[in-house]
Write a protein that holds these residues in place. Structure first.
Motif, PDB file in Angstrom:
ATOM      1  N   ALA A 138      10.724  26.570  -1.212  1.00 35.72           N
ATOM      2  CA  ALA A 138      11.085  26.718   0.057  1.00 35.72           C
ATOM      3  C   ALA A 138      10.354  24.909   0.316  1.00 35.72           C
ATOM      4  N   ALA A 139       9.550  24.695   0.088  1.00 32.61           N
ATOM      5  CA  ALA A 139       9.080  23.342   0.522  1.00 32.61           C
ATOM      6  C   ALA A 139       9.349  22.092  -0.142  1.00 32.61           C
ATOM      7  N   ALA A 140      10.017  22.103  -1.041  1.00 31.75           N
ATOM      8  CA  ALA A 140      10.751  21.391  -1.827  1.00 31.75           C
ATOM      9  C   ALA A 140      10.529  19.788  -0.846  1.00 31.75           C
ATOM     10  N   GLY A 141      10.437  19.211  -1.396  1.00 30.50           N
ATOM     11  CA  GLY A 141      10.418  17.550  -0.444  1.00 30.50           C
ATOM     12  C   GLY A 141       8.819  17.439   0.096  1.00 30.50           C
ATOM     13  N   LEU A 142       8.065  18.435   0.521  1.00 28.86           N
ATOM     14  CA  LEU A 142       7.378  18.437   0.900  1.00 28.86           C
ATOM     15  C   LEU A 142       6.083  18.487  -0.288  1.00 28.86           C
ATOM     16  N   ARG A 143       4.484  17.284   0.322  1.00 30.74           N
ATOM     17  CA  ARG A 143       3.672  17.728  -0.994  1.00 30.74           C
ATOM     18  C   ARG A 143       2.696  18.869  -0.685  1.00 30.74           C
ATOM     19  N   VAL A 144       2.570  19.984  -1.944  1.00 29.93           N
ATOM     20  CA  VAL A 144       2.093  21.274  -1.451  1.00 29.93           C
ATOM     21  C   VAL A 144       0.693  20.911  -1.645  1.00 29.93           C
ATOM     22  N   VAL A 145      -0.292  21.131  -0.596  1.00 32.60           N
ATOM     23  CA  VAL A 145      -1.293  21.136  -0.391  1.00 32.60           C
ATOM     24  C   VAL A 145      -2.591  21.945  -1.072  1.00 32.60           C
ATOM     25  N   ALA A 146      -1.774  23.164  -0.136  1.00 35.95           N
ATOM     26  CA  ALA A 146      -2.362  24.694  -0.796  1.00 35.95           C
ATOM     27  C   ALA A 146      -1.387  25.673  -1.012  1.00 35.95           C
ATOM     28  N   TYR A 147      -1.454  26.682  -2.105  1.00 37.05           N
ATOM     29  CA  TYR A 147      -0.752  27.587  -2.181  1.00 37.05           C
ATOM     30  C   TYR A 147      -1.467  28.615  -2.623  1.00 37.05           C
TER      31      TYR A 147
END
Length: 179
Positions: A138-147
């Motif tokens: 769902a967060a495609a296009g954002l830089r994932v910092v933590a998951y």
């Protein structure tokens, strides 16, 4: 407010990414534990929920929007925020809208129940539980910092947690993310 629940440790951790005076959207804010916490830190807050009575008690903190976001149009169309915060809430059709509501340089902080929770409590319906990796997709296009996706002991529950940023195109220096 005396006796109000504490904000999520996940939300508190990633709030360090926000500048003073940040515009924060709390989605399905309920009694406003995160709205209050961010307002106390000098953020400009907006809360959206369908519970008009709960929102009335929060009106002095900032903007409150009464809306049934599952059955009506998104009431904040076209607006972007420095932070979009969502906890213990899932309405899949809204996920792209929430991601689009993150401003350049802004952050999405999301934490809710995941598959597996049906073995330890409520919610147990698949409609309210994230599938493995669903929040990442769902967060495609954002830089994932933590998951994170897994079991939390206290209180026992399965969750997915995500912090992701929309990197500003003109950023000259890479931001530091707290570990």
């Amino acid at each position: 407010m005396h006796g109000a629940p504490e904000p999520s440790p996940w939300v508190r951790r990633w709030a360090a990414l926000l500048p003073a005076g940040a515009r924060v959207l709390d989605v399905a804010c309920g009694a406003g534990r995160h709205l209050r916490w961010f307002a106390q830190r000098g953020c400009r807050v907006t809360g959206v929920d369908r519970d008009a009575d709960a929102l009335e008690a929060l009106r002095a903190l900032g903007e409150v929007v009464v809306a049934d976001i599952e059955n009506g149009p998104w009431p904040l169309a076209g607006r972007r925020f420095d932070a979009v915060v969502v906890t213990n809430y899932l309405w899949r059709p809204l996920l792209p809208t929430l991601v689009a509501s993150v401003a350049d340089g802004g952050v999405l902080v999301y934490e809710t129940f995941a598959a597996g929770n049906e073995t330890v409590g409520k919610p147990a319906r698949p409609d309210f539980l994230l599938h493995p990796g669903e929040l990442l997709r769902a967060a495609a296009g954002l830089r994932v910092v933590a998951y994170e996706d897994g079991f939390v002991a206290e209180p026992p529950r399965y969750v997915q947690r995500l912090c992701a940023v929309r990197e500003a195109a003109s950023r000259g220096v890479a931001p530091r993310y707290p570990l």
